[in-house]
Design a protein around this motif. Structure first.
Motif, short mmCIF file in Angstrom:
data_model
loop_
_atom_site.label_atom_id
_atom_site.label_comp_id
_atom_site.label_asym_id
_atom_site.label_seq_id
_atom_site.Cartn_x
_atom_site.Cartn_y
_atom_site.Cartn_z
N GLN A 113 0.83 -1.24 -0.04
CA GLN A 113 0.10 0.12 -0.09
C GLN A 113 1.20 1.02 0.06
O GLN A 113 0.48 2.32 -0.63
CB GLN A 113 -1.26 0.30 1.19
CG GLN A 113 -2.02 1.07 1.48
CD GLN A 113 -2.85 1.17 -0.27
OE1 GLN A 113 -3.32 -0.28 -0.42
NE2 GLN A 113 -2.81 2.49 -0.69
N LYS A 114 1.78 1.48 0.64
CA LYS A 114 3.43 2.11 0.65
C LYS A 114 3.67 2.75 -0.45
O LYS A 114 3.59 3.48 -1.22
CB LYS A 114 4.02 2.00 1.76
CG LYS A 114 3.98 1.86 3.41
CD LYS A 114 4.65 1.49 3.89
CE LYS A 114 5.76 3.06 4.04
NZ LYS A 114 7.07 2.71 5.19
N PHE A 115 3.34 1.61 -2.07
CA PHE A 115 4.33 1.61 -3.18
C PHE A 115 3.21 2.24 -3.91
O PHE A 115 3.12 3.63 -4.28
CB PHE A 115 5.08 0.74 -3.51
CG PHE A 115 4.47 0.58 -4.72
CD1 PHE A 115 5.37 1.21 -5.77
CD2 PHE A 115 4.04 -0.29 -5.85
CE1 PHE A 115 5.86 1.21 -6.87
CE2 PHE A 115 3.94 0.23 -6.96
CZ PHE A 115 4.90 0.92 -7.96
N ILE A 116 1.79 1.91 -3.73
CA ILE A 116 0.46 2.12 -4.46
C ILE A 116 -0.06 3.92 -4.21
O ILE A 116 0.34 4.46 -4.68
CB ILE A 116 -0.77 1.75 -4.17
CG1 ILE A 116 -0.23 -0.07 -4.70
CG2 ILE A 116 -1.51 2.06 -4.63
CD1 ILE A 116 -1.39 -0.67 -4.36
N ASP A 117 0.83 4.51 -1.83
CA ASP A 117 0.08 5.93 -2.57
C ASP A 117 1.16 6.69 -3.35
O ASP A 117 1.13 7.38 -3.03
CB ASP A 117 0.07 5.58 -0.73
CG ASP A 117 -1.11 4.88 0.30
OD1 ASP A 117 -2.13 4.68 -1.06
OD2 ASP A 117 -1.04 4.78 1.11
N SER A 152 1.09 7.33 -7.05
CA SER A 152 -0.61 7.62 -7.13
C SER A 152 0.42 9.03 -6.95
O SER A 152 -0.06 10.03 -7.82
CB SER A 152 -1.38 7.40 -6.27
OG SER A 152 -1.60 6.13 -6.44
N LYS A 153 1.09 9.33 -5.79
CA LYS A 153 1.50 10.90 -5.29
C LYS A 153 2.06 11.15 -6.62
O LYS A 153 2.09 12.88 -7.04
CB LYS A 153 1.23 10.52 -4.28
CG LYS A 153 2.29 12.21 -3.71
CD LYS A 153 3.19 12.56 -2.31
CE LYS A 153 4.15 12.59 -3.08
NZ LYS A 153 5.29 12.71 -1.26
N CYS A 154 2.95 10.68 -7.25
CA CYS A 154 4.03 11.01 -7.48
C CYS A 154 3.92 11.21 -9.62
O CYS A 154 3.97 11.74 -10.42
CB CYS A 154 4.91 10.10 -7.79
SG CYS A 154 5.49 10.38 -6.66
#
Length: 70
Positions: free
Chosen positions: A2-6, A9-11
């Motif tokens: 989830q940290k990677f997905i977040d 998504s932000k970048c």
């Protein structure tokens, strides 16, 4: 995961914008000036993320060299 997905998504919007800007530079192999502009744009992006960068040309198209110096 989830940290990677977040993070992605932000970048992603900034990455798409930067890639769009780069693709907008005409860089046809026969047009040295255009290739130089594209190489300098790539070099600038790499410098922004902290890499040591130089653009070299030995009479042909420019080449962007980058290194992460520790």
């Amino acid at each position: 995961m989830q940290k990677f997905i977040d993070y992605a998504s932000k970048c992603l919007p900034d990455a798409i914008h930067e890639l769009s800007d780069l693709c907008a530079i005409p860089s046809v192999s026969g047009e040295t000036h255009s290739l130089q502009a594209a190489a300098e744009r790539v070099a600038g992006s790499l410098e922004e993320i902290g890499l040591a960068v130089r653009v070299e040309s030995a009479g042909g198209p420019p080449v962007v060299l980058a290194a992460h110096l520790v």
